[in-house]
Design an enzyme around this catalytic site. Structure first.
Site: not given
Length: 324
Positions: A233, A262, A281
């Protein structure tokens, strides 16, 4: 249950396929909704399927979840639903553990090989039409420390061992003779393990204990030539401290798939660092992953409607699914 159950499905731009959802639709009322309609969809719903696994909409709609029994998130990480009201409720939370393990392990191996063989440097030379003989590093015999000992960490450990690397783990509890990690060191002893690792791979779940685990003191404890890889994370890392460590040469490089913000802002300094690899990601996103996420839910739905125990039940105190 005397009536058909009601299943709310929160989606973003992509909906799960009708074919894959057919086993649910044949036995339940299915309400598809975007973020704005979540409260209405939750009213009277028994099940919430978070197909939009990055959503931040659930806390604001929780007031409508009075009938909810089970929440399933289409992700391995469950931090988006670990807010106090959900933790304190009787709602069972499950995740999609197992879908991404192999793909993320392959990503980590690819990034390690890219560092060792300097593939970005070769590409830059190719683009400038420069023939320049160079030597590269071996990864066999190098040391990898995997911070996070769940299923994804185990898949990474197995693949790196197969490539000839020396692997150890860092987790909540210490143990020896682990079948995948060999030795697992408790988190409080992380600094001494960082001092000997050539590659440090962060794959821990995000909890209050792991938030900003990687910060100035953590990076200072690493070997100067070490590389850092984050597939866990973004909030595991204090990003400003990472930038400082990279600029100062405290560590040699980083491969980052997740970030505390993000998308990563276009003007962020990480983009232009030659020793940094950035991906959006997607370390676990192989062809077919979205369908696999739906199948995990539909299989668990079959267990739920027939009275069998659910798979992948999250310990809401720990914030993740305990290892078997």
């Amino acid at each position: 249950m005397s009536r058909n159950p009601i299943v709310a499905v929160l989606h973003a731009h992509v909906l799960p396929s009708d074919e894959l959802m057919a086993p649910v639709a044949s036995r339940a009322e299915v309400r598809y909704t975007g973020k704005a309609g979540l409260s209405d969809a939750l009213d009277g719903a028994d099940v919430l399927f978070l197909y939009d696994f990055l959503t931040d909409a659930v806390p604001g709609a929780w007031h409508a979840a009075g009938s909810l029994q089970w929440l399933h998130i289409a992700a391995a990480g469950v931090d988006p639903v670990m807010f106090p009201e959900a933790r304190d409720s009787d709602v069972t939370i499950t995740n999609s553990r197992g879908v991404f393990d192999g793909a993320i392990a392959e990503y980590v191996l690819a990034q390690i090989l890219s560092f060792a063989k300097d593939l970005p440097g070769s590409l830059r030379l190719q683009q400038s039409h420069t023939w320049q003989h160079r030597e590269s590093e071996r990864i066999a015999g190098r040391t990898a420390l995997i911070v996070g000992t769940g299923p994804i960490g185990r898949a990474i450990a197995r693949l790196l061992r197969a490539a000839g690397m020396k692997v150890s783990g860092s987790g909540r509890t210490a143990r020896d003779a682990d079948p995948d990690f060999g030795t697992v060191t408790a988190t409080e002893n992380l600094p001494e393990q960082l001092a000997v690792a050539d590659y440090v791979i962060a794959v821990a779940p995000l909890t209050e204990q792991t938030r900003h685990l990687f910060r100035d003191t953590t990076f200072a404890a690493m070997k100067p030539g070490a590389r850092f890889i984050n597939v866990g994370r973004g909030e595991l890392v204090r990003t400003d401290d990472l930038v400082t460590a990279l600029r100062a040469g405290t560590i040699a490089g980083a491969a980052l798939d997740v970030f505390d913000t993000e998308p990563l802002p276009a003007d962020h300094p990480l983009w232009d660092m030659p020793n940094v690899s950035i991906t959006p990601h997607n370390s676990g996103d192989f062809a077919g992953w979205r369908d696999d996420l739906v199948t995990v839910f539909t299989d668990n739905f079959e267990r739920w409607v027939t009275g069998y125990p659910l798979e992948n039940v999250v310990d809401k105190h720990l914030g993740y699914v305990p290892s078997r």
